[in-house]
Design an enzyme around this catalytic site. Structure first.
Site, PDB file in Angstrom:
ATOM      1  N   CYS A   2     -62.574 -46.392  57.741  1.00  0.00           N
ATOM      2  CA  CYS A   2     -62.664 -46.118  56.179  1.00  0.00           C
ATOM      3  C   CYS A   2     -61.635 -45.366  55.755  1.00  0.00           C
ATOM      4  O   CYS A   2     -60.823 -44.897  56.669  1.00  0.00           O
ATOM      5  CB  CYS A   2     -63.895 -45.644  55.841  1.00  0.00           C
ATOM      6  SG  CYS A   2     -65.496 -46.691  56.408  1.00  0.00           S
ATOM      7  N   LEU A  51     -64.886 -49.542  54.822  1.00  0.00           N
ATOM      8  CA  LEU A  51     -64.891 -50.882  55.709  1.00  0.00           C
ATOM      9  C   LEU A  51     -66.301 -50.706  56.546  1.00  0.00           C
ATOM     10  O   LEU A  51     -66.805 -50.127  57.350  1.00  0.00           O
ATOM     11  CB  LEU A  51     -63.772 -50.430  56.834  1.00  0.00           C
ATOM     12  CG  LEU A  51     -63.565 -51.792  57.934  1.00  0.00           C
ATOM     13  CD1 LEU A  51     -63.134 -53.159  56.959  1.00  0.00           C
ATOM     14  CD2 LEU A  51     -62.651 -51.550  58.883  1.00  0.00           C
ATOM     15  N   ASN A  75     -65.351 -41.295  57.469  1.00  0.00           N
ATOM     16  CA  ASN A  75     -64.541 -42.087  58.098  1.00  0.00           C
ATOM     17  C   ASN A  75     -64.814 -42.270  59.588  1.00  0.00           C
ATOM     18  O   ASN A  75     -64.279 -41.237  60.112  1.00  0.00           O
ATOM     19  CB  ASN A  75     -63.039 -41.943  57.802  1.00  0.00           C
ATOM     20  CG  ASN A  75     -62.166 -42.912  58.543  1.00  0.00           C
ATOM     21  OD1 ASN A  75     -62.513 -43.888  58.939  1.00  0.00           O
ATOM     22  ND2 ASN A  75     -60.857 -42.501  58.863  1.00  0.00           N
ATOM     23  N   GLY A  76     -65.496 -43.163  60.240  1.00  0.00           N
ATOM     24  CA  GLY A  76     -65.720 -43.044  61.644  1.00  0.00           C
ATOM     25  C   GLY A  76     -66.850 -43.805  62.052  1.00  0.00           C
ATOM     26  O   GLY A  76     -67.534 -44.649  61.185  1.00  0.00           O
ATOM     27  N   THR A 316     -41.141 -43.863  69.327  1.00  0.00           N
ATOM     28  CA  THR A 316     -41.851 -44.537  70.099  1.00  0.00           C
ATOM     29  C   THR A 316     -42.905 -45.189  69.305  1.00  0.00           C
ATOM     30  O   THR A 316     -43.438 -46.073  69.563  1.00  0.00           O
ATOM     31  CB  THR A 316     -42.633 -43.656  71.286  1.00  0.00           C
ATOM     32  OG1 THR A 316     -41.420 -43.042  71.908  1.00  0.00           O
ATOM     33  CG2 THR A 316     -43.118 -44.499  72.350  1.00  0.00           C
ATOM     34  N   ARG A 319     -41.833 -48.155  67.287  1.00  0.00           N
ATOM     35  CA  ARG A 319     -41.492 -49.124  68.203  1.00  0.00           C
ATOM     36  C   ARG A 319     -42.906 -49.886  68.535  1.00  0.00           C
ATOM     37  O   ARG A 319     -42.968 -51.200  68.553  1.00  0.00           O
ATOM     38  CB  ARG A 319     -40.874 -48.883  69.526  1.00  0.00           C
ATOM     39  CG  ARG A 319     -39.574 -48.368  69.498  1.00  0.00           C
ATOM     40  CD  ARG A 319     -38.941 -47.819  70.615  1.00  0.00           C
ATOM     41  NE  ARG A 319     -37.466 -47.441  70.775  1.00  0.00           N
ATOM     42  CZ  ARG A 319     -37.104 -46.927  71.756  1.00  0.00           C
ATOM     43  NH1 ARG A 319     -37.578 -46.904  72.852  1.00  0.00           N
ATOM     44  NH2 ARG A 319     -35.610 -46.610  71.419  1.00  0.00           N
TER      45      ARG A 319
END
Length: 585
Positions: A2, A51, A75-76, A316, A319
Site C-alpha cells: 500500500c 492494495l 503498509n505491509g 545495479t 539495471r
C-alpha cells in the site's frame, strides 16, 4: 503493498491543507489503487492508498482501536496476526485485516510491541489521547518508508520520497528495524538480533534445521485473499521458493479459495539464461508458467519511468529493476496482485560470485552482515518499488526474521566456497534441499551458478544500456562530473545518464543523500574489493565482473544474438558432490 502518508504537528489544519495531503497521497496511488482513506485529527493527518490483499471487503484504512482514539496507517503484511489476535481476546476487532492488530497491541503494550510482529511493514500510529505518535519499519526494510521535517515543525512519513520531497525542508530514508517516538524524541532500534554485532557465530550446520526454517517462511507467506504467483527465473532461489510453495499450496487456505494451480512468471530477452532455466523448472514442477520477452529498446524506453518509481540512481538497481518493472505490468494485467520472490538469499548465504574470494570466514561473515544491513537500499527497494509501481505486492521468504536468525547463526566456515571439495556458493542451501527420495528440483538447477537478475535476463541487456548511455553522455560531460555532481560523483557514462534523470525528478540534496555510493564489484560492498587487487581495476556491479569466477560463457554470435552460455553444463561436475564433501568435512 500500500501507500502511506502521515503529516503530524503542522501549523495549518485548514481545508487547503487537507486538499494538499490528498494531492500528495495521490502520488502513491499506484501502490494502492483499490481504495483511499484519510484520518484527520486537529493538525495531524494519516492518509492511505490501499492494495487489498487480506480482507478486501472490510479492511480499508486507516484502522482504529475500539473507540477510535488510536488510528494507524499501515503498509505491509503481518503474517502472525491470527496468533496475536488470540492474545487480544479482550479487544474488539472491526475488520479481518491482518494490520488491525497493531492498534490493539499498542493499546495493550504501549510502544514496546514491535518485535511481536512477524511480517513486513511500515506504519504510523497516532494516539489522540495525548497527541503522541510512533512510526516503525520492519527489521530488514522490505517495506519502504521515508521521514521528513517541514519548516513549520511538522514531521512527515511516506512510503515513497515523491510524496514528501516537495513539502519537506529535509528528509531521509527511515532506517530499518527502527521506531520513531514523539514521546521519546527520535529514532531508536527495536531490532537487535545476535548477528547484528557481526561477531562470528559457531553453530554447526544442520541442513534440516535450515530447510525447515525456509519452508515455514514460505508457508506463512501463502496468506492471501487474492490470486498470487511466484517470480521464477530458474535460478536456485526463485526455484526453491516455487518448489516449496507448490508442495504446501494444496493444504493451504489459499488453495480452497483459488485452487492449487501455482502460477509462475519469468522475463528475459529472447534466448536469455533465465527464460530457458525458468521454463525448465516450471515444466518440472508443473506450474502454469507465464513467460514474457522484452527487447533492449523496450527496457531503454522505460528507464525514466523506472527511475521515477524506484527513486534511485544506483546502477545495479536500475539495471535489475527495469525488467522487473516491465514484468510486473504484465503480471497485473493477468489479475495477480501478489507474488513471492527470491531476494535476500545471496546476502545471507554469501551467494554473490565475489564471495569466492573471501579470505577467511570472519571476513565472509562480516560481509554478509554488511550486505543484509544494506538490503533496504538495493534489492528490497527494487523488489518493492518495481512491483508496487503496478499495484503488485512482492513477498520475500528468505528475509523472514526466523530464517535469517537460523542462517546467520551457522558457522560461516560452512558457507565458504571450497572448490577443492566441489563446494560452490550457497552450498548450505543447495545441500539442505538436495533430497534424493523426494527431489525439490532437478540436480542441475539445484546447483546452477549464480546469475544476477540483470545478467540472467540476457547479457546484452547491460551492454545495450551502456551503448545507450554512451550516445547521450560525452567524454567532456563525464570528465566534468565531479563539478556537476560533487556528491556521489558518477564514474561511468551509464551512471551519469541515470543521475541526470534522477535529478530531474528529485533535485534536492536530501534526495541525493538517500542513495548509497562507493565502488562495487559484482554487487560487493566497498570493503570486499580488498579481497582481490585486480578488482579495483574492473569496477562493475555485474556478476560477470568477478573475473575467473563466473564460469558461464559470455558470448555473442556474429549475428549479435544473446549468448546465454551453457546452463546445463555447469552442474554436471557436481554429481556425487554430497558424498565427496561428506568424506572431507
Amino acid at each position: 503493498m500500500c501507500g502511506i502518508l502521515a503529516v503530524l504537528g503542522c501549523i495549518d489544519n485548514t481545508q487547503a491543507k487537507r486538499s494538499r495531503i490528498i494531492e500528495l497521497s495521490r502520488r502513491l496511488r499506484h501502490r494502492g489503487p483499490d481504495w483511499s482513506g484519510l484520518h484527520c485529527y486537529e493538525n495531524c493527518y494519516l492518509a492511505h492508498e490501499r492494495l487489498a490483499i487480506i480482507d478486501p471487503t472490510s479492511g480499508d484504512q486507516p484502522l482504529y482501536n475500539e473507540d477510535k482514539t488510536i488510528a494507524v496507517t499501515v503498509n505491509g503484511e503481518i503474517y502472525n496476526h491470527k496468533i496475536l489476535r488470540e492474545n487480544l481476546k479482550s479487544h474488539q476487532f472491526r475488520t479481518g485485516s491482518d494490520c488491525e492488530v497493531i492498534a490493539h497491541l499498542y493499546e495493550e503494550h504501549g510502544e514496546e510491541f514491535i518485535d511481536m510482529l512477524d511480517g513486513m511493514f511500515a506504519f504510523v500510529l497516532l494516539d489522540t489521547r495525548d497527541k503522541s505518535f510512533i512510526a516503525a519499519r520492519d527489521a530488514i526494510g522490505i517495506t519502504p518508508l521515508y521521514i521528513g521535517w517541514g519548516v513549520d515543525g511538522s514531521v512527515w512519513f511516506a512510503s515513497e520520497m515523491k510524496a514528501l520531497s516537495d513539502d519537506c525542508e529535509q528528509f531521509m530514508c527511515f532506517p530499518p528495524g527502527h521506531i520513531y517516538s514523539s514521546k521519546q524524541g527520535g529514532l531508536r532500534r527495536w531490532y537487535n538480533p545476535p548477528w547484528y554485532s557481526e561477531q562470528v557465530p559457531s553453530t554447526p550446520y544442520d541442513p534440516l534445521v535450515l530447510r525447515n526454517a525456509f519452508e515455514k517462511a514460505v508457508i506463512k507467506r501463502l496468506m492471501t485473499d487474492v490470486p498470487f504467483g511466484v517470480l521464477l527465473s530458474g535460478g536456485l532461489d526463485s526455484s526453491l521458493v516455487a518448489s516449496v510453495a507448490l508442495r504446501h499450496l494444496e493444504k493451504s487456505e489459499t488453495a480452497r479459495q483459488w485452487g492449487s494451480q501455482l502460477h509462475t512468471f519469468c522475463i528475459g530477452l529472447k534466448g536469455s539464461p533465465d527464460l530457458k532455466a525458468g521454463r525448465e523448472v516450471a515444466d518440472y514442477l508443473g506450474t502454469r508458467h507465464h513467460e514474457f520477452q522484452f527487447t533492449v529498446q523496450d527496457g531503454i524506453d522505460a528507464i525514466e519511468e523506472v527511475i521515477y518509481h524506484i527513486e534511485t540512481y544506483d546502477v545495479t538497481t536500475i539495471r535489475a529493476s527495469t525488467p522487473m518493472f516491465l514484468m510486473s505490468r504484465k503480471i497485473k494485467s493477468l489479475g495477480v496482485k501478489m507474488v513471492l520472490s527470491g531476494e535476500g538469499s545471496d546476502e545471507i548465504l554469501g551467494g554473490y560470485l565475489y564471495f569466492h574470494k573471501a579470505p577467511n570466514k570472519k571476513e565472509f561473515h562480516e560481509e554478509t552482515c554488511r550486505k543484509i544491513k544494506a538490503l533496504h537500499q538495493f534489492d528490497c527497494l527494487r523488489a518493492n518499488k518495481s512491483t508496487s509501481a503496478w499495484g503488485v505486492e512482492a513477498r520475500v521468504p528468505f528475509l523472514d526474521k526466523e530464517f535469517i536468525n537460523v542462517a546467520m547463526s551457522i558457522d560461516p566456515e560452512w558457507k565458504m566456497v571450497r572448490p577443492d571439495i566441489g563446494r560452490i556458493e550457497k552450498w548450505v542451501l543447495r545441500n539442505a534441499f538436495d533430497d534424493e527420495q523426494k527431489p525439490y528440483l532437478p540436480k542441475h538447477i539445484l546447483y546452477r551458478q549464480k546469475e544476477q537478475f540483470s545478467d540472467g535476463v540476457g547479457y546484452s541487456w547491460i551492454d545495450g544500456l551502456k551503448d545507450h548511455a554512451n550516445k547521450h553522455v560525452t567524454d567532456t560531460m563525464l570528465s566534468n562530473a565531479s563539478f556537476v555532481f560533487p556528491d556521489n560523483t558518477p564514474m561511468t557514462k551509464e551512471a551519469y545518464y541515470y543521475r541526470t534523470i534522477f535529478e530531474k525528478f528529485f533535485p534536492k540534496s536530501a534526495a541525493r543523500a538517500t542513495v548509497p555510493g562507493g565502488p562495487s564489484i559484482a554487487c560487493s560492498t566497498a570493503k570486499a574489493i580488498e579481497w582481490d587487487e585486480t578488482w579495483s581495476k574492473n569496477l562493475d556491479p555485474s556478476g560477470r565482473a568477478a573475473l575467473g569466477v563466473h564460469v558461464a560463457a559470455y558470448e555473442e554470435d556474429k549475428a549479435g544474438k544473446v549468448g546465454s552460455g551453457s546452463v546445463d553444463s555447469l552442474p554436471q561436475k557436481l554429481d556425487g558432490l554430497k558424498e565427496k564433501i561428506a568424506s572431507v568435512a
